[in-house]
Scaffold this motif. Structure first.
Motif, PDB file in Angstrom:
ATOM      1  N   ARG A   1       0.846  -1.194   0.000  1.00  0.00           N
ATOM      2  CA  ARG A   1       0.000   0.000   0.000  1.00  0.00           C
ATOM      3  C   ARG A   1       0.882   1.245   0.000  1.00  0.00           C
ATOM      4  O   ARG A   1       1.716   1.428   0.876  1.00  0.00           O
ATOM      5  N   PHE A   2       0.677   2.074  -1.006  1.00  0.00           N
ATOM      6  CA  PHE A   2       1.433   3.320  -1.152  1.00  0.00           C
ATOM      7  C   PHE A   2       0.656   4.487  -0.562  1.00  0.00           C
ATOM      8  O   PHE A   2      -0.536   4.391  -0.299  1.00  0.00           O
ATOM      9  N   SER A   3       1.335   5.615  -0.415  1.00  0.00           N
ATOM     10  CA  SER A   3       0.665   6.804   0.126  1.00  0.00           C
ATOM     11  C   SER A   3      -0.157   7.519  -0.940  1.00  0.00           C
ATOM     12  O   SER A   3      -1.079   8.256  -0.618  1.00  0.00           O
ATOM     13  N   THR A   4       0.162   7.314  -2.227  1.00  0.00           N
ATOM     14  CA  THR A   4      -0.616   7.962  -3.296  1.00  0.00           C
ATOM     15  C   THR A   4      -0.963   6.950  -4.380  1.00  0.00           C
ATOM     16  O   THR A   4      -0.248   5.953  -4.579  1.00  0.00           O
ATOM     17  N   LYS A   5      -2.028   7.234  -5.100  1.00  0.00           N
ATOM     18  CA  LYS A   5      -2.433   6.367  -6.205  1.00  0.00           C
ATOM     19  C   LYS A   5      -1.416   6.444  -7.339  1.00  0.00           C
ATOM     20  O   LYS A   5      -1.150   5.459  -8.015  1.00  0.00           O
ATOM     21  N   GLU A   6      -0.806   7.632  -7.531  1.00  0.00           N
ATOM     22  CA  GLU A   6       0.180   7.794  -8.602  1.00  0.00           C
ATOM     23  C   GLU A   6       1.383   6.877  -8.378  1.00  0.00           C
ATOM     24  O   GLU A   6       1.871   6.231  -9.309  1.00  0.00           O
ATOM     25  N   ALA A   7       1.857   6.801  -7.129  1.00  0.00           N
ATOM     26  CA  ALA A   7       2.997   5.931  -6.808  1.00  0.00           C
ATOM     27  C   ALA A   7       2.634   4.474  -7.077  1.00  0.00           C
ATOM     28  O   ALA A   7       3.427   3.720  -7.663  1.00  0.00           O
ATOM     29  N   ALA A   8       1.432   4.079  -6.667  1.00  0.00           N
ATOM     30  CA  ALA A   8       0.982   2.705  -6.885  1.00  0.00           C
ATOM     31  C   ALA A   8       0.890   2.405  -8.376  1.00  0.00           C
ATOM     32  O   ALA A   8       1.279   1.324  -8.831  1.00  0.00           O
ATOM     33  N   THR A   9       0.408   3.367  -9.154  1.00  0.00           N
ATOM     34  CA  THR A   9       0.287   3.182 -10.605  1.00  0.00           C
ATOM     35  C   THR A   9       1.662   2.984 -11.235  1.00  0.00           C
ATOM     36  O   THR A   9       1.857   2.066 -12.043  1.00  0.00           O
ATOM     37  N   HIS A  10       2.623   3.827 -10.877  1.00  0.00           N
ATOM     38  CA  HIS A  10       3.986   3.678 -11.407  1.00  0.00           C
ATOM     39  C   HIS A  10       4.561   2.304 -11.056  1.00  0.00           C
ATOM     40  O   HIS A  10       5.224   1.670 -11.882  1.00  0.00           O
ATOM     41  N   ALA A  11       4.297   1.831  -9.835  1.00  0.00           N
ATOM     42  CA  ALA A  11       4.802   0.532  -9.402  1.00  0.00           C
ATOM     43  C   ALA A  11       4.201  -0.597 -10.234  1.00  0.00           C
ATOM     44  O   ALA A  11       4.918  -1.501 -10.673  1.00  0.00           O
ATOM     45  N   ILE A  12       2.894  -0.546 -10.479  1.00  0.00           N
ATOM     46  CA  ILE A  12       2.240  -1.593 -11.279  1.00  0.00           C
ATOM     47  C   ILE A  12       2.826  -1.611 -12.689  1.00  0.00           C
ATOM     48  O   ILE A  12       3.188  -2.666 -13.213  1.00  0.00           O
ATOM     49  N   VAL A  13       2.935  -0.439 -13.300  1.00  0.00           N
ATOM     50  CA  VAL A  13       3.444  -0.345 -14.673  1.00  0.00           C
ATOM     51  C   VAL A  13       4.870  -0.908 -14.760  1.00  0.00           C
ATOM     52  O   VAL A  13       5.202  -1.663 -15.677  1.00  0.00           O
ATOM     53  N   ALA A  14       5.714  -0.565 -13.802  1.00  0.00           N
ATOM     54  CA  ALA A  14       7.126  -0.951 -13.870  1.00  0.00           C
ATOM     55  C   ALA A  14       7.390  -2.401 -13.447  1.00  0.00           C
ATOM     56  O   ALA A  14       8.233  -3.078 -14.036  1.00  0.00           O
ATOM     57  N   VAL A  15       6.689  -2.896 -12.434  1.00  0.00           N
ATOM     58  CA  VAL A  15       7.020  -4.210 -11.868  1.00  0.00           C
ATOM     59  C   VAL A  15       6.254  -5.349 -12.544  1.00  0.00           C
ATOM     60  O   VAL A  15       6.736  -6.478 -12.577  1.00  0.00           O
ATOM     61  N   HIS A  16       5.097  -5.083 -13.116  1.00  0.00           N
ATOM     62  CA  HIS A  16       4.294  -6.128 -13.769  1.00  0.00           C
ATOM     63  C   HIS A  16       5.138  -6.839 -14.830  1.00  0.00           C
ATOM     64  O   HIS A  16       5.801  -6.210 -15.646  1.00  0.00           O
ATOM     65  N   ASN A  17       5.122  -8.160 -14.802  1.00  0.00           N
ATOM     66  CA  ASN A  17       5.886  -9.022 -15.721  1.00  0.00           C
ATOM     67  C   ASN A  17       7.401  -8.909 -15.557  1.00  0.00           C
ATOM     68  O   ASN A  17       8.149  -9.284 -16.446  1.00  0.00           O
ATOM     69  N   SER A  18       7.861  -8.375 -14.422  1.00  0.00           N
ATOM     70  CA  SER A  18       9.298  -8.382 -14.146  1.00  0.00           C
ATOM     71  C   SER A  18       9.586  -9.572 -13.224  1.00  0.00           C
ATOM     72  O   SER A  18       8.680 -10.312 -12.848  1.00  0.00           O
ATOM     73  N   GLU A  19      10.859  -9.750 -12.857  1.00  0.00           N
ATOM     74  CA  GLU A  19      11.217 -10.900 -12.034  1.00  0.00           C
ATOM     75  C   GLU A  19      11.547 -10.506 -10.600  1.00  0.00           C
ATOM     76  O   GLU A  19      12.272  -9.552 -10.358  1.00  0.00           O
ATOM     77  N   ILE A  20      10.976 -11.265  -9.667  1.00  0.00           N
ATOM     78  CA  ILE A  20      11.335 -11.193  -8.256  1.00  0.00           C
ATOM     79  C   ILE A  20      11.643 -12.634  -7.849  1.00  0.00           C
ATOM     80  O   ILE A  20      10.837 -13.530  -8.120  1.00  0.00           O
ATOM     81  N   ASN A  21      12.792 -12.860  -7.244  1.00  0.00           N
ATOM     82  CA  ASN A  21      13.184 -14.225  -6.855  1.00  0.00           C
ATOM     83  C   ASN A  21      13.153 -15.186  -8.046  1.00  0.00           C
ATOM     84  O   ASN A  21      12.694 -16.317  -7.928  1.00  0.00           O
ATOM     85  N   SER A  22      13.609 -14.729  -9.200  1.00  0.00           N
ATOM     86  CA  SER A  22      13.671 -15.547 -10.421  1.00  0.00           C
ATOM     87  C   SER A  22      12.304 -16.004 -10.920  1.00  0.00           C
ATOM     88  O   SER A  22      12.213 -16.976 -11.650  1.00  0.00           O
ATOM     89  N   GLN A  23      11.259 -15.353 -10.505  1.00  0.00           N
ATOM     90  CA  GLN A  23       9.921 -15.688 -11.006  1.00  0.00           C
ATOM     91  C   GLN A  23       9.259 -14.429 -11.546  1.00  0.00           C
ATOM     92  O   GLN A  23       9.359 -13.355 -10.941  1.00  0.00           O
ATOM     93  N   THR A  24       8.578 -14.574 -12.682  1.00  0.00           N
ATOM     94  CA  THR A  24       7.861 -13.446 -13.266  1.00  0.00           C
ATOM     95  C   THR A  24       6.627 -13.162 -12.427  1.00  0.00           C
ATOM     96  O   THR A  24       5.818 -14.061 -12.186  1.00  0.00           O
ATOM     97  N   VAL A  25       6.501 -11.929 -11.974  1.00  0.00           N
ATOM     98  CA  VAL A  25       5.376 -11.575 -11.104  1.00  0.00           C
ATOM     99  C   VAL A  25       4.320 -10.795 -11.883  1.00  0.00           C
ATOM    100  O   VAL A  25       4.612 -10.147 -12.889  1.00  0.00           O
ATOM    101  N   LYS A  26       3.123 -10.889 -11.393  1.00  0.00           N
ATOM    102  CA  LYS A  26       1.996 -10.143 -11.953  1.00  0.00           C
ATOM    103  C   LYS A  26       1.612  -9.068 -10.948  1.00  0.00           C
ATOM    104  O   LYS A  26       1.476  -9.347  -9.758  1.00  0.00           O
ATOM    105  N   CYS A  27       1.438  -7.857 -11.428  1.00  0.00           N
ATOM    106  CA  CYS A  27       1.003  -6.768 -10.551  1.00  0.00           C
ATOM    107  C   CYS A  27      -0.293  -6.189 -11.078  1.00  0.00           C
ATOM    108  O   CYS A  27      -0.471  -6.033 -12.286  1.00  0.00           O
TER     109      CYS A  27
END
Length: 163
Positions: free
Chosen positions: A64-90
């Motif tokens: 949970r972020f403090s603003t919707k804009e921060a959360a939106t940037h996080a979804i756009v950037a992290v979606h389909n990236s890798e965390i712990n060698s696994q592709t994550v969905k955001c």
């Protein structure tokens, strides 16, 4: 294979007050490595994080972020990236009925004088629906001549037993 997400597209998928990001797809043995530190490092570049909830056994987390804009940037950037060698969905997490998780709704309602009175329409606060409040006179009726059944002398203008 999926087309990249755009800020506007993601931003418009959720309510103006939603600041919660769902991060999932970390399953199997790697889910054991899912922890707050990894999520903090992954998501902190996008804005101030208010809360992280990790569900290791299910392989997902909510950030949970403090603003919707921060959360939106996080979804756009992290979606389909890798965390712990696994592709994550955001995607967007759901806003819960917890008043701490929906500060704008709660503060909006509580800031109105006489909450829940003086509202023209019903409203939803913290997951509960409050119907429109009945209209009450702003000042008591002028004191009338004492009526039979008016037992409380200090409460002039309000009669009891006259129903």
């Amino acid at each position: 294979n999926a087309k990249p997400l755009t800020f506007d597209e993601v931003y418009n998928q959720s309510s103006p007050t939603n600041c919660t990001v769902y991060c999932g797809g970390i399953g199997g043995t790697l889910a054991g490595g899912l922890n707050e530190d990894i999520l903090q490092k992954t998501f902190s570049p996008f804005g101030t994080i208010q809360e992280i909830r990790v569900f290791k056994d299910k392989g997902y987390a909510f950030v949970r972020f403090s603003t919707k804009e921060a959360a939106t940037h996080a979804i756009v950037a992290v979606h389909n990236s890798e965390i712990n060698s696994q592709t994550v969905k955001c995607s967007w997490g759901k806003e819960s009925g917890d008043p701490n998780n929906a500060p704008s709704l709660a503060s909006q309602a509580l800031s109105q004088t006489g909450f829940p009175f003086n509202t023209a329409y019903g409203q939803q606060v913290a997951g509960y629906w409050y119907p429109p409040a009945p209209a009450y006179p702003a000042t008591p009726a002028p004191a009338a001549t004492p009526l039979q059944g008016q037992f409380l002398q200090g409460m002039q203008g309000y009669t009891y037993g006259q129903f």
